[in-house]
Design a protein around this motif. Structure first.
Motif, short mmCIF file in Angstrom:
data_model
loop_
_atom_site.label_atom_id
_atom_site.label_comp_id
_atom_site.label_asym_id
_atom_site.label_seq_id
_atom_site.Cartn_x
_atom_site.Cartn_y
_atom_site.Cartn_z
N LYS A 238 -2.99 8.43 28.71
CA LYS A 238 -3.47 9.00 27.45
C LYS A 238 -2.34 9.08 26.42
CE LYS A 238 -5.83 13.03 25.51
NZ LYS A 238 -6.41 14.38 25.79
N SER A 239 -1.19 9.54 26.89
CA SER A 239 -0.04 9.63 25.98
C SER A 239 0.40 8.25 25.52
CB SER A 239 1.13 10.34 26.67
OG SER A 239 0.80 11.67 26.99
N LEU A 240 0.43 7.30 26.46
CA LEU A 240 0.85 5.95 26.13
C LEU A 240 -0.07 5.34 25.07
CD1 LEU A 240 2.82 3.63 26.78
CD2 LEU A 240 1.15 2.82 28.46
N THR A 241 -1.37 5.58 25.21
CA THR A 241 -2.33 5.07 24.22
C THR A 241 -2.07 5.68 22.85
OG1 THR A 241 -4.03 4.77 25.92
CG2 THR A 241 -4.78 4.90 23.64
N GLY A 242 -1.78 6.98 22.83
CA GLY A 242 -1.47 7.65 21.57
C GLY A 242 -0.21 7.11 20.92
N TYR A 243 0.84 6.88 21.73
CA TYR A 243 2.08 6.33 21.19
C TYR A 243 1.84 4.95 20.59
CZ TYR A 243 4.13 9.88 24.31
OH TYR A 243 4.44 11.04 24.96
N LYS A 244 1.07 4.14 21.31
CA LYS A 244 0.78 2.78 20.83
C LYS A 244 0.06 2.82 19.49
CE LYS A 244 -1.45 1.09 24.28
NZ LYS A 244 -2.30 0.15 25.03
N GLN A 245 -0.96 3.68 19.39
CA GLN A 245 -1.73 3.77 18.15
C GLN A 245 -0.85 4.20 16.99
OE1 GLN A 245 -4.91 6.47 19.19
NE2 GLN A 245 -6.22 4.83 19.99
N SER A 246 0.03 5.16 17.24
CA SER A 246 0.92 5.64 16.19
C SER A 246 1.86 4.54 15.73
CB SER A 246 1.71 6.85 16.67
OG SER A 246 0.85 7.92 16.97
N ILE A 247 2.46 3.84 16.69
CA ILE A 247 3.40 2.79 16.34
C ILE A 247 2.69 1.62 15.66
CG2 ILE A 247 5.06 1.11 17.26
CD1 ILE A 247 5.67 3.12 19.49
N MET A 248 1.49 1.27 16.16
CA MET A 248 0.75 0.16 15.57
C MET A 248 0.27 0.47 14.16
SD MET A 248 1.00 -2.40 17.57
CE MET A 248 -0.17 -3.53 16.77
N SER A 249 0.26 1.74 13.78
CA SER A 249 -0.07 2.10 12.39
C SER A 249 0.96 1.54 11.42
CB SER A 249 -0.15 3.62 12.23
OG SER A 249 -1.18 4.17 13.00
N LEU A 250 2.13 1.22 11.94
CA LEU A 250 3.18 0.61 11.11
C LEU A 250 3.04 -0.91 11.03
CD1 LEU A 250 6.31 2.59 12.37
CD2 LEU A 250 5.21 2.81 10.14
N SER A 251 2.11 -1.47 11.80
CA SER A 251 2.01 -2.92 11.90
C SER A 251 1.30 -3.52 10.70
CB SER A 251 1.27 -3.32 13.18
OG SER A 251 -0.11 -3.00 13.08
N ASP A 252 1.37 -4.82 10.60
CA ASP A 252 0.72 -5.56 9.53
C ASP A 252 -0.40 -6.39 10.14
OD1 ASP A 252 -0.01 -6.96 7.30
OD2 ASP A 252 1.88 -8.02 7.03
N GLY A 253 -1.63 -5.83 10.11
CA GLY A 253 -2.76 -6.55 10.68
C GLY A 253 -2.62 -6.83 12.16
N GLY A 254 -2.05 -5.87 12.90
CA GLY A 254 -1.88 -6.05 14.34
C GLY A 254 -0.59 -6.74 14.73
N LYS A 255 0.19 -7.13 13.73
CA LYS A 255 1.48 -7.76 13.99
C LYS A 255 2.58 -6.72 13.75
CE LYS A 255 -0.11 -12.32 12.43
NZ LYS A 255 0.07 -13.40 11.43
N LEU A 256 3.26 -6.34 14.84
CA LEU A 256 4.32 -5.35 14.74
C LEU A 256 5.66 -6.08 14.63
CD1 LEU A 256 4.92 -2.26 14.85
CD2 LEU A 256 5.30 -2.56 17.31
N TYR A 257 6.21 -6.08 13.44
CA TYR A 257 7.44 -6.83 13.19
C TYR A 257 8.66 -6.04 13.67
CZ TYR A 257 4.84 -10.29 10.54
OH TYR A 257 3.97 -11.28 10.18
N ARG A 258 9.74 -6.75 13.81
CA ARG A 258 11.00 -6.19 14.32
C ARG A 258 11.38 -4.91 13.58
NH1 ARG A 258 15.55 -8.49 17.02
NH2 ARG A 258 14.41 -10.46 17.08
N GLY A 259 11.31 -4.94 12.26
CA GLY A 259 11.74 -3.79 11.46
C GLY A 259 10.94 -2.53 11.72
N GLU A 260 9.61 -2.69 11.93
CA GLU A 260 8.77 -1.52 12.17
C GLU A 260 9.11 -0.84 13.50
OE1 GLU A 260 6.91 -3.42 8.92
OE2 GLU A 260 6.89 -4.34 10.89
N LEU A 261 9.24 -1.63 14.55
CA LEU A 261 9.53 -1.06 15.86
C LEU A 261 10.93 -0.48 15.90
CD1 LEU A 261 8.43 -0.56 18.67
CD2 LEU A 261 9.33 -2.78 19.37
N GLU A 262 11.80 -1.10 15.17
CA GLU A 262 13.19 -0.63 15.10
C GLU A 262 13.28 0.79 14.58
OE1 GLU A 262 16.78 -1.55 11.99
OE2 GLU A 262 15.14 -2.95 12.22
N ILE A 263 12.40 1.15 13.62
CA ILE A 263 12.40 2.49 13.05
C ILE A 263 12.21 3.54 14.13
CG2 ILE A 263 11.11 4.04 11.53
CD1 ILE A 263 10.42 1.57 9.83
#
Length: 271
Positions: A238-263
């Motif tokens: 459950k936590s992992l799913t929440g973390y993924k959703q939060s991080i993927m909110s930074l993505s561009d159309g489902g593409k999580l670029y290096r800069g976003e994950l780096e943050i």
């Protein structure tokens, strides 16, 4: 650093403004590390008791210790033995807006991240100070909070005082996220697994198999699981799913670029 001779500010008030809240925080977070802990915590609870009871208290008294223990059980939401900014907002009678709006508008940290993404246009992990007013206005509107220009200006200046410590006019994502409720601030879960630039580049390159500069949600899932295993941390699904959703909110159309994950994962954004 807090002046030890200075009287604790504003604790006696029936309601504290955003600016007064910050004065209290800075007074008791004496070392400026973002937490009220150890001796700071004892001093805070002592002064809070004095302000509420109007009489002196003895920290060596077992009754004082028991009261402090009960106090922490109530307000230390993540049970780490210290008080964070969002937890302090639950303790103090903060005026109805500002910090409360951050807590109440957020049904998930993903909403905060999505709002942040609209203003961090260059994906640097910062928003410029001149964009902050618009960012706060967006959050207040989502929270259905009524505000005027004077209040918005006060909130903007308070946030700047909180986080723009070096005066460079930039505010960081992880710093602003400290205003979120502890249980919603997923960034706190990565405090113990922050990577160096070299480590981050290596792990991103490993999961970006085709070298196109981004990873998708499935690859992020594998990356996070790997990261937690390597750092001997347990995470439930459950936590992992929440973390993924939060991080993927930074993505561009489902593409999580290096800069976003780096943050999220890196100690300092790569310049």
């Amino acid at each position: 650093m807090a002046n030890k001779a200075q009287q604790p500010p504003h604790l006696h008030l029936a309601e504290v403004t955003a600016s007064q809240f910050l004065d209290i925080w800075k007074h008791f977070d004496a070392d400026g590390n973002g937490y009220i802990e150890g001796k700071e915590l004892e001093n805070f609870f002592k002064e809070l008791e004095v302000a509420r009871r109007g009489a002196g208290v003895d920290p060596t008294n077992p009754i004082f210790r028991e009261k402090m223990k009960e106090f922490m059980q109530k307000f230390d939401k993540n049970k780490d033995g210290r008080i964070e900014m969002s937890e302090l907002a639950q303790i103090l009678p903060t005026e109805e807006n500002f910090l409360l709006c951050f807590r109440q508008f957020v049904s998930s940290s993903a909403e905060f991240m999505a709002a942040w993404r609209r203003y961090d246009t260059d994906r640097s992990g910062y928003i410029e100070a001149n964009e902050l007013k618009g960012f706060l206005s967006d959050l207040l509107e989502k929270a259905n909070r009524h505000y005027d220009d004077q209040k918005l200006q006060e909130y903007t200046q308070t946030i700047l005082r909180m986080f723009d410590l070096n005066g460079d006019g930039k505010l960081g994502l992880s710093e602003m996220a400290r205003l979120l409720p502890v249980q919603e601030n997923f960034l706190l879960n990565f405090q113990g697994v922050k990577l160096t630039t070299e480590q981050f580049n290596a792990i991103f390159t490993y999961y970006d198999k085709d070298g196109n500069g981004y990873i998708d949600e499935q690859e992020l899932d594998a990356l996070l699981r790997d990261l937690y295993q390597k750092n001997n941390k347990e995470v439930d699904l459950k936590s992992l799913t929440g973390y993924k959703q939060s991080i993927m909110s930074l993505s561009d159309g489902g593409k999580l670029y290096r800069g976003e994950l780096e943050i999220v994962l890196c100690r300092e954004p790569i310049v």
